[in-house]
Scaffold this motif. Structure first.
Motif, PDB file in Angstrom:
ATOM      1  N   ASP A 232      45.606  53.554  33.659  1.00 49.06           N
ATOM      2  CA  ASP A 232      46.556  53.963  34.708  1.00 49.06           C
ATOM      3  C   ASP A 232      47.423  52.788  35.139  1.00 49.06           C
ATOM      4  OD1 ASP A 232      45.494  56.547  34.734  1.00 49.06           O
ATOM      5  OD2 ASP A 232      44.030  56.028  36.274  1.00 49.06           O
TER       6      ASP A 232
ATOM      7  N   VAL B   8      51.584  52.241  34.791  1.00 50.98           N
ATOM      8  CA  VAL B   8      52.476  51.887  35.904  1.00 50.98           C
ATOM      9  C   VAL B   8      53.259  50.620  35.577  1.00 50.98           C
ATOM     10  CG1 VAL B   8      52.545  51.098  38.307  1.00 50.98           C
ATOM     11  CG2 VAL B   8      51.101  53.029  37.665  1.00 50.98           C
TER      12      VAL B   8
ATOM     13  N   ARG C 249      57.374  50.309  35.148  1.00 46.41           N
ATOM     14  CA  ARG C 249      58.180  49.435  36.006  1.00 46.41           C
ATOM     15  C   ARG C 249      58.972  48.407  35.194  1.00 46.41           C
ATOM     16  NH1 ARG C 249      54.480  48.416  41.384  1.00 46.41           N
ATOM     17  NH2 ARG C 249      54.509  50.591  42.029  1.00 46.41           N
TER      18      ARG C 249
ATOM     19  N   SER D 238      58.693  56.179  30.965  1.00 44.63           N
ATOM     20  CA  SER D 238      57.322  56.615  31.184  1.00 44.63           C
ATOM     21  C   SER D 238      56.444  55.971  30.127  1.00 44.63           C
ATOM     22  CB  SER D 238      57.213  58.139  31.096  1.00 44.63           C
ATOM     23  OG  SER D 238      57.377  58.577  29.751  1.00 44.63           O
ATOM     24  N   TYR D 239      55.156  55.882  30.399  1.00 48.10           N
ATOM     25  CA  TYR D 239      54.217  55.295  29.446  1.00 48.10           C
ATOM     26  C   TYR D 239      54.224  56.089  28.143  1.00 48.10           C
ATOM     27  CZ  TYR D 239      49.884  53.070  27.840  1.00 48.10           C
ATOM     28  OH  TYR D 239      48.950  52.369  27.125  1.00 48.10           O
TER      29      TYR D 239
END
Length: 69
Positions: A15, A19, A23, A28-29
């Motif tokens: 997780d 994030v 950033r 998105s991952y």
């Protein structure tokens, strides 16, 4: 905390990585993994969910309701 096999110990490592990637890259991952790793390696069927049109490819031991959401 528990005997091996009795309990699954989740952690926040993936997780946190998601994030941080979002950033730093602004993506998105999942998008980052797809563009930088999965697509270049030809891993077209790897992802975070199973599309409805491919659900029949799961083995019988996997609960269909577990992946439907």
């Amino acid at each position: 905390m528990s005997q091996p096999g009795e309990q699954w110990g989740y952690h926040i490592g993936s997780d946190l990585l998601g994030v941080l990637v979002a950033r730093v890259t602004g993506q998105s991952y999942e998008t980052f993994l797809r563009e930088r790793i999965l697509d270049p390696l030809g891993m077209k069927d790897t992802g975070f969910h199973v599309p409805a049109d491919k659900i029949d490819r799961l083995p019988p031991s996997v609960s269909r309701s577990a992946v439907a959401g």
